[in-house]
Motif scaffolding. Structure first.
Motif, mmCIF file in Angstrom:
data_model
loop_
_atom_site.group_PDB
_atom_site.id
_atom_site.type_symbol
_atom_site.label_atom_id
_atom_site.label_comp_id
_atom_site.label_asym_id
_atom_site.label_seq_id
_atom_site.Cartn_x
_atom_site.Cartn_y
_atom_site.Cartn_z
ATOM 1 N N LEU A 1 0.819 -1.208 0.000
ATOM 2 C CA LEU A 1 0.000 0.000 0.000
ATOM 3 C C LEU A 1 0.851 1.255 0.000
ATOM 4 O O LEU A 1 0.564 2.209 -0.721
ATOM 5 C CB LEU A 1 -0.930 0.013 1.215
ATOM 6 N N LEU B 1 2.395 1.818 -3.366
ATOM 7 C CA LEU B 1 1.351 2.267 -4.294
ATOM 8 C C LEU B 1 1.030 3.744 -4.039
ATOM 9 O O LEU B 1 0.906 4.550 -4.966
ATOM 10 C CB LEU B 1 0.099 1.419 -4.091
ATOM 11 N N PHE B 2 0.922 4.086 -2.759
ATOM 12 C CA PHE B 2 0.605 5.470 -2.389
ATOM 13 C C PHE B 2 1.664 6.422 -2.922
ATOM 14 O O PHE B 2 1.352 7.432 -3.544
ATOM 15 C CB PHE B 2 0.500 5.580 -0.865
ATOM 16 N N LEU C 1 1.660 6.773 -6.763
ATOM 17 C CA LEU C 1 0.555 7.527 -7.374
ATOM 18 C C LEU C 1 0.452 8.953 -6.855
ATOM 19 O O LEU C 1 -0.325 9.751 -7.364
ATOM 20 C CB LEU C 1 -0.771 6.805 -7.115
ATOM 21 N N ARG D 1 0.446 11.991 -9.315
ATOM 22 C CA ARG D 1 -0.806 12.139 -10.081
ATOM 23 C C ARG D 1 -1.918 12.688 -9.198
ATOM 24 O O ARG D 1 -2.684 13.559 -9.605
ATOM 25 C CB ARG D 1 -1.254 10.771 -10.612
ATOM 26 N N VAL D 2 -2.016 12.144 -7.975
ATOM 27 C CA VAL D 2 -3.092 12.568 -7.076
ATOM 28 C C VAL D 2 -2.967 14.055 -6.781
ATOM 29 O O VAL D 2 -3.958 14.792 -6.783
ATOM 30 C CB VAL D 2 -3.054 11.749 -5.766
ATOM 31 N N ASN E 1 -4.124 16.043 -9.708
ATOM 32 C CA ASN E 1 -5.582 15.957 -9.789
ATOM 33 C C ASN E 1 -6.263 16.879 -8.800
ATOM 34 O O ASN E 1 -7.222 17.577 -9.131
ATOM 35 C CB ASN E 1 -6.041 14.528 -9.502
ATOM 36 N N PHE F 1 -7.453 -3.725 2.432
ATOM 37 C CA PHE F 1 -6.340 -3.547 1.502
ATOM 38 C C PHE F 1 -6.862 -3.296 0.088
ATOM 39 O O PHE F 1 -6.472 -2.331 -0.580
ATOM 40 C CB PHE F 1 -5.455 -4.802 1.541
ATOM 41 N N THR G 1 -8.588 0.057 -0.311
ATOM 42 C CA THR G 1 -7.630 1.156 -0.383
ATOM 43 C C THR G 1 -7.008 1.234 -1.772
ATOM 44 O O THR G 1 -6.779 2.333 -2.297
ATOM 45 C CB THR G 1 -6.534 0.977 0.683
ATOM 46 N N VAL G 2 -6.737 0.083 -2.362
ATOM 47 C CA VAL G 2 -6.206 0.077 -3.725
ATOM 48 C C VAL G 2 -7.197 0.755 -4.677
ATOM 49 O O VAL G 2 -6.823 1.611 -5.488
ATOM 50 C CB VAL G 2 -5.915 -1.371 -4.198
ATOM 51 N N LEU H 1 -7.205 4.568 -4.051
ATOM 52 C CA LEU H 1 -6.018 5.242 -4.587
ATOM 53 C C LEU H 1 -6.084 5.318 -6.106
ATOM 54 O O LEU H 1 -5.742 6.342 -6.703
ATOM 55 C CB LEU H 1 -4.755 4.483 -4.168
ATOM 56 N N LYS I 1 -8.497 7.978 -7.115
ATOM 57 C CA LYS I 1 -7.915 9.288 -6.818
ATOM 58 C C LYS I 1 -6.916 9.693 -7.892
ATOM 59 O O LYS I 1 -6.806 10.857 -8.247
ATOM 60 C CB LYS I 1 -7.190 9.215 -5.479
ATOM 61 N N ALA I 2 -6.178 8.717 -8.396
ATOM 62 C CA ALA I 2 -5.125 9.032 -9.356
ATOM 63 C C ALA I 2 -5.661 9.134 -10.777
ATOM 64 O O ALA I 2 -5.134 9.883 -11.582
ATOM 65 C CB ALA I 2 -4.028 7.978 -9.281
ATOM 66 N N PHE I 3 -6.717 8.395 -11.097
ATOM 67 C CA PHE I 3 -7.134 8.344 -12.500
ATOM 68 C C PHE I 3 -8.537 8.877 -12.763
ATOM 69 O O PHE I 3 -8.895 9.111 -13.911
ATOM 70 C CB PHE I 3 -7.002 6.912 -13.033
ATOM 71 N N TYR J 1 -10.360 11.505 -10.548
ATOM 72 C CA TYR J 1 -10.528 12.288 -9.328
ATOM 73 C C TYR J 1 -11.940 12.832 -9.114
ATOM 74 O O TYR J 1 -12.481 12.724 -8.018
ATOM 75 C CB TYR J 1 -9.501 13.418 -9.294
#
Lengths: 248, 232
Positions: A22, A25-26, A29, A32-33, A36, B94, B97-98, B101, B104-106, B108
């Motif tokens: 996690l 991944l955080f 990304l 990008r976040v 955004n 888990f 959360t994936v 995220l 949020k990134a793709f 928003y």
């Protein structure tokens, strides 16, 4: 039965793996976040001045929005006495930046009116005119509402408005955001009353009586609509010293 | 070793026969999580105002149920019994959360629209229910299919409810404007002579309408599928 050690080992191993995946991944990304988030907030600010933009906000790419913000928008932070704040003073407010867009209006709203800082945006439009964008924040029926007002270069005629909310009822209070006609009705209204005092715009239940100073209310959403009236009145009070300074 | 399940004879069989098809189709009809088991209702009420919102939510739930079942099933023989539920929760959290995220990134704006309801997939009873009832006792491949089936079973109902609510509440579907009082709509009720009487039903936008629509769906489902009538 599993021994305590085995349980501990299993749980530790599992949480370690999950945490590793996690967090990577955080961080992967995060870039990008951040962009955004930034674009989302900038879009919200620009939504007040939609009619003066080269094309509709929905069609703009992230880059185009950032470009407008970099090249055509001047950001100023002012206090309620009408002074421009210096970058160091803005930094001292603790929002992690010295520009107007970093201000947390939700926190500023909790301060007494005379101590608040206000974001002020100047937009040099393609038509050669300057427009000014103000940010206002208040309370609806259930939770906070907020919005942006764009002023013409005469600093008293509204050129556009946009509103948003945290938890107003869909179909009723939420219409301040969803009903584009409600927002369009603000265009052309005056934030100054007939005597030349800064007053705001009244959202009137049952329909505007004088389209110069009032807009139509929303059926079934009187409290939210009153919230919009109060929010604009409060905001204009805060901006008034600076606006009158600019006008003279 | 009371808590280790006896290993199946054919652990790794990836055939797709009648049994496997049933795993996928059962939750769509005879064992639908919403209309038959009445699970996951809370999110079904909240995210069904717009079709697009429901679509993203459905995809998110399919993703979570499918992989939660898969991972839980993979670990099922080594999960200590005392912390079984916690381990399942960690897996679900888990995956959620994936999803969060990624949105949020793709996507928003969609993330902002769905707000807390993505996070609340963690508490969606369908996910944990399937882990307890199925994934803890079946092979990963079967669990994966069961997860997909249940996710889709939930998603299909969500999409039907959202379509009904958006069409009658806002006169649009998936953002395509069909009928309403301005010239942006396909049929403009302010100028149309045939549809001048039409007004969007505001109730459909409000939460209670999801209750009525789901209730009506349950009724319709039972009227059509006689097998369900005596179950409860």
């Amino acid at each position: 039965m599993h021994s305590t050690n085995k349980v501990l080992f299993f749980v530790l191993a599992m949480t370690t793996i999950v945490a590793l995946v996690l967090s990577s991944l955080f961080y992967g990304l995060q870039g990008r976040v951040k962009i955004n988030e930034e674009v989302y907030n900038k879009k919200a600010t620009l939504s007040a001045i939609q009619t003066k933009l080269p094309k509709s906000l929905d069609e703009m790419t992230n880059e185009e929005i950032l470009e407008i913000f970099n090249n055509q928008i001047t950001q100023i932070v002012i206090d309620s006495k009408g002074n421009e704040m210096k970058p160091a003073e803005v930094e001292a407010l603790g929002y992690g930046g010295d520009t107007a867009e970093k201000l947390d209006m939700s926190k500023e709203k909790k301060k007494p009116l005379e101590n608040r800082a206000w974001p002020f945006y100047k937009y040099a439009a393609d038509d050669g005119q300057n427009y000014y964008i103000l940010a206002v924040r208040g309370n609806g029926l259930w939770d906070e509402i907020w919005g942006y007002l764009a002023l013409e270069s005469d600093l008293k005629t509204i050129a556009g408005a946009s509103f948003d909310h945290k938890g107003e009822t869909p179909g009723l209070g939420a219409e301040i955001k969803d009903n584009k006609q409600f927002q369009k009705n603000f265009i052309g209204t005056q934030i100054m009353d007939a005597n030349g005092d800064y007053a705001g715009v009244l959202v009137r239940k049952g329909g505007a009586k004088n389209k110069k100073y009032e807009v139509d209310g929303i059926t079934g959403a009187t409290i939210t609509a009153d919230g919009v009236t109060d929010m604009i009145a409060d905001g204009i009070k805060g901006y008034a010293p600076y606006l009158s300074g600019l006008t003279n | 070793m009371a808590d280790t399940i006896v290993a199946e004879k054919k652990e790794a069989s990836f055939s797709f026969g009648k049994k496997e098809r049933k795993l996928l189709s059962d939750p769509l009809n005879d064992n639908n999580p919403i209309t038959v088991q009445v699970l996951g209702i809370c999110s079904a009420l909240a995210v069904t105002t717009l079709f697009n919102k429901a679509l993203v939510m459905s995809i998110a739930v399919v993703f979570v149920t499918m992989f939660a079942s898969f991972f839980t099933s993979l670990l099922r023989n080594s999960i200590p019994k005392q912390v079984r539920m916690i381990v399942q929760l960690v897996i679900i959290a888990f995956l959620v959360t994936v999803v969060e995220l990624t949105l949020k990134a793709f996507a928003y704006p969609m993330y902002k629209d769905l707000s807390v309801f993505i996070g609340l997939i963690i508490t969606n009873c369908i996910v944990m229910g399937r882990l307890e009832a199925f994934a803890m006792a079946n092979t990963p491949y079967k669990s994966l299919l069961d997860g997909i089936g249940n996710g889709i079973g939930y998603g299909v109902i969500l999409l039907i409810v959202a379509a009904i609510r958006e069409i009658f509440g806002k006169g649009s579907i998936g953002g395509i404007k069909l009928i309403g009082p301005s010239n942006e709509f396909l049929i403009d009720t302010t100028t149309s002579s045939i549809f001048g009487w039409y007004e969007p039903n505001n109730l459909m936008v409000l939460f209670p309408s999801a209750m009525f629509v789901i209730g009506a769906l349950i009724w319709a489902h039972r009227a059509w599928n006689k097998k369900l009538v005596d179950i409860s």
